[in-house]
Design an enzyme around this catalytic site. Structure first.
Site, PDB file in Angstrom:
ATOM      1  N   PRO A  65       0.852  -1.190   0.000  1.00 23.71           N
ATOM      2  CA  PRO A  65       0.000   0.000   0.000  1.00 23.71           C
ATOM      3  C   PRO A  65       0.890   1.244   0.000  1.00 23.71           C
ATOM      4  CG  PRO A  65      -0.533  -1.465   1.852  1.00 23.71           C
ATOM      5  CD  PRO A  65       0.689  -1.994   1.189  1.00 23.71           C
ATOM      6  N   HIS A  66       0.593   2.169  -0.871  1.00 22.33           N
ATOM      7  CA  HIS A  66       1.443   3.346  -0.997  1.00 22.33           C
ATOM      8  C   HIS A  66       0.620   4.552  -1.431  1.00 22.33           C
ATOM      9  CE1 HIS A  66       1.205   1.466  -4.967  1.00 22.33           C
ATOM     10  NE2 HIS A  66       1.350   2.683  -5.460  1.00 22.33           N
ATOM     11  N   ALA A  67       1.158   5.730  -1.114  1.00 19.03           N
ATOM     12  CA  ALA A  67       0.459   6.961  -1.498  1.00 19.03           C
ATOM     13  C   ALA A  67       1.382   8.159  -1.338  1.00 19.03           C
ATOM     14  CB  ALA A  67      -0.782   7.154  -0.630  1.00 19.03           C
TER      15      ALA A  67
END
Length: 151
Positions: A65-67
């Site tokens: 998960p990345h942002a």
């Protein structure tokens, strides 16, 4: 790339539990916010928005998960091993037991790709995934992941 400057030993967690991907994202957002001094709701909104574009479950029991996060100046991350695999809707349908949360500056997407590539290279090293899954503690998990060779 020196991953030890992005994922610190105190940002590694073993035994977290979440019944669903969305609950896992909430848990990961909370941990990331606490560890990195960020607003939890901002992190959660960013991770959820990214997940809605397509799964971050990359296969083989791994999710990333990345942002991009407003105010971040460099990539930072967390490493998590869940107590029970979570269905991240991965491309190979294998539930996720290892997650790497990566947060980066809005103008740091190319740097994020370098971090992701470095993580992928390390995970492809012979014996690393098995040793990570057998690690008894967060310290051991970190050590196994950061070691250049597994005997």
């Amino acid at each position: 790339m020196d991953l030890s400057t992005i994922i610190l030993p105190e940002h590694v967690f073993v035994g977290l539990s979440a019944p669903t991907k969305w609950r896992a994202l909430q848990l990961l957002s909370s941990k990331a916010a606490h560890c990195l001094g960020l607003d939890e709701s901002l992190v959660l909104r960013a991770l959820e928005a990214r997940e809605k574009l397509g799964t971050t479950g990359i296969g083989n029991g791994i999710a990333v998960p990345h942002a991009a996060i407003i105010g971040m100046t460099r990539p930072r991350g967390l490493m998590v091993r869940f107590s029970h695999p979570v269905d991240f809707e991965a491309i190979d349908d294998v539930p996720t037991d290892l997650a790497f949360v990566l947060l980066f500056a809005e103008n740091g997407r190319s740097e994020y790709l370098n971090v992701l590539a470095a993580i992928a290279r390390r995970l492809r090293m012979e014996g690393v995934l098995t040793a990570m899954r057998q690690a008894k503690s967060a310290d051991e998990l970190y050590s196994v992941f950061m070691t250049d060779s597994i005997c």
